[in-house]
Every structure is written in C-alpha cells, then in structure tokens.
Enzyme design. Structure first.
Site, PDB file in Angstrom:
ATOM      1  N   ARG A  42       0.808  -1.216   0.000  1.00  0.00           N
ATOM      2  CA  ARG A  42       0.000   0.000   0.000  1.00  0.00           C
ATOM      3  C   ARG A  42       0.844   1.271   0.000  1.00  0.00           C
ATOM      4  O   ARG A  42       0.392   2.304  -0.482  1.00  0.00           O
ATOM      5  CB  ARG A  42      -0.937   0.006   1.212  1.00  0.00           C
ATOM      6  CG  ARG A  42      -2.026  -1.048   1.125  1.00  0.00           C
ATOM      7  CD  ARG A  42      -3.056  -0.863   2.200  1.00  0.00           C
ATOM      8  NE  ARG A  42      -4.119  -1.855   2.097  1.00  0.00           N
ATOM      9  CZ  ARG A  42      -5.222  -1.843   2.823  1.00  0.00           C
ATOM     10  NH1 ARG A  42      -5.396  -0.896   3.725  1.00  0.00           N
ATOM     11  NH2 ARG A  42      -6.139  -2.784   2.681  1.00  0.00           N
ATOM     12  N   ASP A 150     -14.923  11.088   9.075  1.00  0.00           N
ATOM     13  CA  ASP A 150     -13.883  10.096   8.800  1.00  0.00           C
ATOM     14  C   ASP A 150     -12.524  10.777   8.914  1.00  0.00           C
ATOM     15  O   ASP A 150     -12.402  11.990   8.687  1.00  0.00           O
ATOM     16  CB  ASP A 150     -14.056   9.495   7.401  1.00  0.00           C
ATOM     17  CG  ASP A 150     -13.358   8.140   7.278  1.00  0.00           C
ATOM     18  OD1 ASP A 150     -14.043   7.095   7.394  1.00  0.00           O
ATOM     19  OD2 ASP A 150     -12.122   8.129   7.075  1.00  0.00           O
TER      20      ASP A 150
END
Length: 283
Positions: A42, A150
């Site tokens: 990632r 978020d």
C-alpha cells in the site's frame, strides 16, 4: 521494464516499527508484523510519487516537520475504506424504532441527531437517510440531521460529492436507486449515480480523528461506529467508550460492527440490548 518497481527496497523491520508507531500515535491504528506485505504494497506507490527509493527515507520524511501532509497520505493508504449500503440491516430496523421514539419530540419542535463515525465513502450515512425517508416521508419538515465523519480526507471528499459507480450501489434495491439516485455522465463505461439533494441536505460530512478532541456539543440519539474500533487495540478502545457514552442522549443507541464488542459494557455505563447494539445504562 520492471526496474522502476525493483528500485524500491522492501519494508525493513526498523521502518515497519517506525510506521506502526506513527500510525498508532496519529490515529490509533494497530499494525502487526504479519501485515508487513500489505503495508509495503500500500505504501510503495507513495514512495514512487515522492521519488524515494527506500522506506528509511520515507520514515525520515513522515517524522519530520515537512512530513505533516504525508502523514495524512500514510493513514489514508493504511485505512481500509470498505463500506456497503444497508450493511447489517438489523441496525436500520432499530433506527426506524428510534425515529418513532423521537417523533413526539420532533413534532413539538425538537431535534434528532445521528452520527456516522468512520463514514468511509458515505454509504452508511446515505443508508440512514434513505431509511428515515422511507419510514417517514414527511421527515424533511422535521429537524433530523446526520453527521458523517472520517479521518481520511480522500473519502470525505468522495462522500461529499455523493457520486457512486454502479458497483458500489450493491445492497440498494432497484426501486430505491430510481427514487434516490440520478444517473450522471461518467468518464468510464461504468454507470455512475449521484445521490439526490434531498438526501444530501440531511447530511453534514467532516474530517475527524476519533482520537482527537470531538468538537460536537449536542448529544446524539443514534451513533453508528461500525468496523472502526476493530483496528484499535483494547487500550485505545477503552479510551473511546466513555467518550461515546458522553456523546449519546440518555435513551440513545450505539451500533458497532459485527466483529466488535464492548468487552465489559457495565464498566463504561452501557447495556447490550441487541446484536452489537448498546445503550446507556440508566437503571
């Protein structure tokens, strides 16, 4: 042909520990060594974008004053932003009951506040809005609002736009897609749909790190915090339960994800009233 990929060295143990420590400090995210291949995969695109060839150089950047913005990219890359419309539908059935409970207060001019904590791409907040509108078509005349938050600024931007490729609309019955979404022009062959303004007007979407101070002053009748705390260790979870308790109205309800539990609800002033469903203990 593949030399550019091979230029970036593998994630070494010292860099893993540095990244894990920073992720924990910044967001409460707990990384284990078994996830090293996933973390490496990632983050390699971040190193390429920055022109870095190894993880020690990346760690030096994120630990410096110049690395503040990159820390956000790091957390974004490591956070799994997977969500679905109407996931764990039993929670939405309870949401209808909560609306019924609040209805006399709402009709007398009161408020109902709902929080989607860890909202990802916004499907949870929109699912709640659709549920409420379907259950009470006249809800637009009442003071009912949904806050969606978020830690990841990228998914916050996505949720604010409210445009979803068809593959992300799984779980929404066809009749509700026609009723609450409008197909829009897309840059790919896949159809894209935008949530109607009457849904989006119920929802406010902001960035929020759950480990930072919470700016909200009013209490919530309903809090969704699903598939979020599973990424935190027990110590971090136990710092959050009192904060959620304080953020709930006395008769409010907290929903967790299907793999999440408050291990000792009474210790934090909760009682479990259903599958991954908790209320303040007012006895």
């Amino acid at each position: 042909m593949s030399s550019r990929r091979q230029e970036i060295a593998s994630l070494d143990a010292a860099s893993f520990r540095a990244i894990a420590a920073l992720a924990y400090r910044e967001s409460g995210l707990t990384l284990i060594e078994e996830k090293t291949p996933m973390i490496q995969s990632r983050l390699r695109h971040r190193l390429r974008d920055l022109g870095l060839v190894d993880f020690p150089s990346y760690c030096a950047l994120i630990e410096s004053d110049q690395g503040l913005d990159e820390r956000q990219h790091l957390i974004s890359a490591l956070t799994t932003n997977v969500s679905h419309f109407f996931r764990e539908d039993h929670h939405f059935e309870t949401l209808k009951s909560e609306l019924d409970r609040c209805l006399p207060k709402l009709r007398a001019g009161g408020q109902m506040r709902i929080w989607s904590a860890g909202c990802s791409n916004g499907q949870e907040a929109l699912s709640a809005a659709i549920t409420l509108m379907e259950h009470l078509p006249g809800i637009a005349d009442l003071d009912v609002r949904i806050l969606a938050t978020d830690i990841d600024p990228k998914v916050v931007r996505f949720a604010r736009e409210g445009v979803y490729p068809q593959r992300l609309l799984g779980g929404v019955p066809a009749g509700l897609i026609d009723k609450y979404f409008q197909q829009v022009e897309a840059v790919t062959d896949e159809p894209h749909f935008c949530a109607h303004q009457r849904l989006r007007s119920m929802i406010r979407i902001n960035e929020l790190n759950l480990l930072a101070p919470w700016p909200m002053k009013k209490r919530f009748e309903v809090i969704f915090c699903r598939n979020v705390v599973i990424y935190f260790d027990i110590a971090t979870q136990e710092t959050l339960w009192p904060k959620f308790h304080a953020a709930l109205a006395p008769e409010g309800v907290l929903f967790l994800g299907h793999s999440e539990r408050i291990s000792d609800p009474a210790r934090f002033g909760f009682i479990c009233t259903g599958p991954t469903t908790y209320r303040p203990d007012t006895r």
